[in-house]
Design an enzyme around this catalytic site. Structure first.
Site, PDB file in Angstrom:
ATOM      1  N   GLY A 115     -14.480  -0.783  25.395  1.00 38.87           N
ATOM      2  CA  GLY A 115     -15.949  -0.108  25.159  1.00 38.87           C
ATOM      3  C   GLY A 115     -16.825  -0.325  26.358  1.00 38.87           C
ATOM      4  O   GLY A 115     -16.515  -1.073  27.299  1.00 38.87           O
ATOM      5  N   CYS A 116     -17.617   0.579  26.483  1.00 43.68           N
ATOM      6  CA  CYS A 116     -18.465   0.791  27.711  1.00 43.68           C
ATOM      7  C   CYS A 116     -19.615  -0.591  27.871  1.00 43.68           C
ATOM      8  O   CYS A 116     -19.424  -1.183  29.069  1.00 43.68           O
ATOM      9  CB  CYS A 116     -19.670   1.978  27.580  1.00 43.68           C
ATOM     10  SG  CYS A 116     -20.371   1.985  26.081  1.00 43.68           S
ATOM     11  N   TYR A 117     -20.229  -1.171  26.896  1.00 43.42           N
ATOM     12  CA  TYR A 117     -20.797  -2.455  26.853  1.00 43.42           C
ATOM     13  C   TYR A 117     -19.656  -3.669  27.272  1.00 43.42           C
ATOM     14  O   TYR A 117     -20.089  -4.344  28.255  1.00 43.42           O
ATOM     15  CB  TYR A 117     -21.658  -2.575  25.697  1.00 43.42           C
ATOM     16  CG  TYR A 117     -22.683  -1.909  25.436  1.00 43.42           C
ATOM     17  CD1 TYR A 117     -23.621  -1.992  26.155  1.00 43.42           C
ATOM     18  CD2 TYR A 117     -22.786  -0.964  24.378  1.00 43.42           C
ATOM     19  CE1 TYR A 117     -24.899  -1.026  25.659  1.00 43.42           C
ATOM     20  CE2 TYR A 117     -23.941  -0.672  23.957  1.00 43.42           C
ATOM     21  CZ  TYR A 117     -25.048  -0.370  24.792  1.00 43.42           C
ATOM     22  OH  TYR A 117     -26.122   0.182  24.473  1.00 43.42           O
ATOM     23  N   THR A 119     -17.207  -3.370  28.973  1.00 49.23           N
ATOM     24  CA  THR A 119     -16.586  -3.204  30.323  1.00 49.23           C
ATOM     25  C   THR A 119     -17.440  -4.247  31.427  1.00 49.23           C
ATOM     26  O   THR A 119     -17.095  -4.963  31.952  1.00 49.23           O
ATOM     27  CB  THR A 119     -16.684  -2.006  30.725  1.00 49.23           C
ATOM     28  OG1 THR A 119     -15.607  -1.198  30.091  1.00 49.23           O
ATOM     29  CG2 THR A 119     -15.993  -1.898  32.331  1.00 49.23           C
ATOM     30  N   MET A 206     -25.721   2.882  32.605  1.00 43.67           N
ATOM     31  CA  MET A 206     -25.840   1.735  31.965  1.00 43.67           C
ATOM     32  C   MET A 206     -26.030   0.319  32.563  1.00 43.67           C
ATOM     33  O   MET A 206     -25.670   0.264  33.793  1.00 43.67           O
ATOM     34  CB  MET A 206     -24.374   1.578  31.061  1.00 43.67           C
ATOM     35  CG  MET A 206     -24.134   0.421  30.340  1.00 43.67           C
ATOM     36  SD  MET A 206     -22.648   0.304  29.273  1.00 43.67           S
ATOM     37  CE  MET A 206     -23.031   1.383  27.923  1.00 43.67           C
TER      38      MET A 206
END
Length: 310
Positions: A115-117, A119, A206
């Protein structure tokens, strides 16, 4: 030899970004289903089983359904959804996470994109847990804000439409976000972090932050010790940068937008014994499409950063 790649969900945001990164690549022939064929079970099953590689850019349930349709044992799958990030039989697709992770991805038939978060969170925390600077049972919190493109077409319309009324919105208030099992499992921590996600009126980008009371940690690590642990962990990893902080008074959510890299920074106050660990990345780059292409490169035995924006 050119290898056949089927992107299931190629019309979505992540799928389009993957195709963009692969547009000039001679190693892959991209197969897509057009029009009604995208919803035809027989056409989808045929494409899934006829490919060398499949990248799933689908909601979780649809990703599980797609995997169930694959009967050809030679098909290798990268799932960009969250359906398989803690599932048995799947390799976690964060090549830089552990010393042997890239080799595990290279030999796997089933890889789940992070997932992006997670990561950003894992990049900040995992090396510190592994080196003992953070105890595995320490109560960790993570604050994070993402560009609204991470929410797909619905959120894009919400933030770009005439009725848009906010610049920054906190969510996940029940402390049960679907990324939590992934964050806890792959950080190898005893407890899930207190995760405080938010979305901002920025299309992409992000910023993920972990505050640390260094004075309260058993080993009372210095800022230099944290930076050294990161540099040791990410040596010769071109997509992860450790940035200096001298003279830096602000970090922007867009700091790595438009790239496939991630940047880590550690700020602190020696007098109070406190630190702020900050990761920046593009939620559509290293947080999604860039990570999928990196995993595809690794699985295909190619340069891991081929076609990526370092």
């Amino acid at each position: 030899m050119m290898q056949k790649l089927f992107i299931d969900g190629a019309a979505g945001t992540t799928g389009l970004e993957i195709r963009e990164r692969l547009a000039d690549r001679a190693e892959f022939r991209i197969v897509t289903l057009e029009g009604d064929a995208r919803k035809d079970p027989a056409a989808r099953a045929g494409a899934l089983n006829d490919a060398d590689f499949v990248i799933l850019c689908l909601p979780d349930d649809a990703a599980r359904e797609a995997v169930a349709l694959i009967e050809n044992p030679d098909v290798r799958v990268i799932d960009a959804s969250s359906a398989h990030r803690v599932a048995d039989g799947w390799t976690y697709g964060f090549p830089e996470l552990e010393p042997a992770q890239m080799a595990a991805i290279a030999g796997s038939a089933r890889v789940s994109n992070p997932g992006c978060y997670p990561t950003g969170f894992l990049a900040l925390v995992r090396p510190l847990v592994r080196s003992g600077l953070i105890p595995h049972d320490w109560p960790i919190s993570v604050n994070a804000v993402s560009g609204y493109s991470g929410g797909g077409k619905t959120m894009v319309a919400e933030f770009e439409g005439e009725a848009a009324v906010t610049a920054h919105r906190a969510y996940g208030l029940s402390l049960s976000h679907k990324h939590l099992p992934e964050m806890q499992r792959h950080a190898r921590m005893a407890h899930p972090p207190i995760f405080q996600p938010a979305v901002a009126r920025a299309y992409r980008g992000m910023l993920i932050e972990v505050p640390l009371p260094l004075h309260a940690l058993p080993r009372k690590p210095s800022l230099a010790a944290i930076e050294t642990a990161w540099r040791d962990a990410y040596r010769e990893q071109p997509l992860i940068r450790i940035a200096g902080t001298d003279g830096v008074n602000a970090v922007e959510i867009e700091a790595d937008a438009g790239t496939d890299r991630m940047t880590l920074r550690v700020f602190g106050n020696a007098d109070t014994g406190q630190a702020r660990l900050i990761a920046t990345l593009d939620n559509l780059g290293k947080g999604a499409a860039g990570a999928a292409v990196q995993n595809l490169n690794v699985m295909a035995g190619l340069d891991p950063v081929a076609g990526l924006r370092v």
